[in-house]
Design a protein around this motif. Sequence first.
Motif, mmCIF file in Angstrom:
data_model
loop_
_atom_site.group_PDB
_atom_site.id
_atom_site.type_symbol
_atom_site.label_atom_id
_atom_site.label_comp_id
_atom_site.label_asym_id
_atom_site.label_seq_id
_atom_site.Cartn_x
_atom_site.Cartn_y
_atom_site.Cartn_z
ATOM 1 N N VAL A 76 -3.810 -7.162 -0.809
ATOM 2 C CA VAL A 76 -4.552 -5.920 -0.586
ATOM 3 C C VAL A 76 -4.009 -4.807 -1.470
ATOM 4 C CG1 VAL A 76 -4.985 -4.097 1.112
ATOM 5 C CG2 VAL A 76 -5.317 -6.478 1.744
ATOM 6 N N LEU A 77 -2.691 -4.666 -1.552
ATOM 7 C CA LEU A 77 -2.102 -3.608 -2.378
ATOM 8 C C LEU A 77 -2.382 -3.813 -3.864
ATOM 9 C CD1 LEU A 77 1.329 -3.024 -0.634
ATOM 10 C CD2 LEU A 77 -0.615 -1.484 -0.716
ATOM 11 N N SER A 81 -5.113 -1.669 -5.982
ATOM 12 C CA SER A 81 -4.637 -0.908 -7.144
ATOM 13 C C SER A 81 -5.413 -1.271 -8.400
ATOM 14 C CB SER A 81 -3.148 -1.162 -7.364
ATOM 15 O OG SER A 81 -2.406 -0.722 -6.259
ATOM 16 N N VAL A 82 -5.635 -2.557 -8.604
ATOM 17 C CA VAL A 82 -6.404 -2.991 -9.779
ATOM 18 C C VAL A 82 -7.833 -2.480 -9.692
ATOM 19 C CG1 VAL A 82 -7.357 -5.022 -10.954
ATOM 20 C CG2 VAL A 82 -4.960 -4.976 -10.284
ATOM 21 N N TRP A 83 -8.426 -2.530 -8.512
ATOM 22 C CA TRP A 83 -9.797 -2.043 -8.337
ATOM 23 C C TRP A 83 -9.887 -0.542 -8.636
ATOM 24 C CZ3 TRP A 83 -12.094 1.006 -4.287
ATOM 25 C CH2 TRP A 83 -13.482 1.049 -4.339
ATOM 26 N N ILE A 84 -8.928 0.213 -8.139
ATOM 27 C CA ILE A 84 -8.914 1.656 -8.390
ATOM 28 C C ILE A 84 -8.735 1.938 -9.879
ATOM 29 C CG2 ILE A 84 -7.535 3.749 -8.071
ATOM 30 C CD1 ILE A 84 -7.105 2.794 -5.160
#
Length: 111
Positions: A76-77, A81-84
């Motif tokens: 999830v982290l 982070s990659v998605w953001i």
Amino acid sequence: MTIRTYIAGFGFSILFTLAAFFAVTQPVPREWLIVVLVALAIAQFMVQVVCFLHLGRDKSHWNFVALAFAMFVVVVLVGGSVWIMYHLEHGQMSHEEIFVEENIFPHTHSD
């Protein structure tokens, strides 16, 4: 657990780390490099789990549940982070829009 298990785990960890370093320094196509690095990461993970965390040796159900939860948190982290970071540019103004808005390059209207 014996000291042999720790030494073997340490040896395999060093081996997989050096193999990943060697793979990155070679002129390999990007697709193959990603596959090799993921395979080495999974192998490294398995060595850590078996040799150092001692999961899979006894019938402890709670150790596996704790590992699964930790993996979920990491996914999830890292995934978030990659998605953001991937979508970060969406809300940004381009350089041309900034220049026009600050009147650095004013619009030239041909009336």
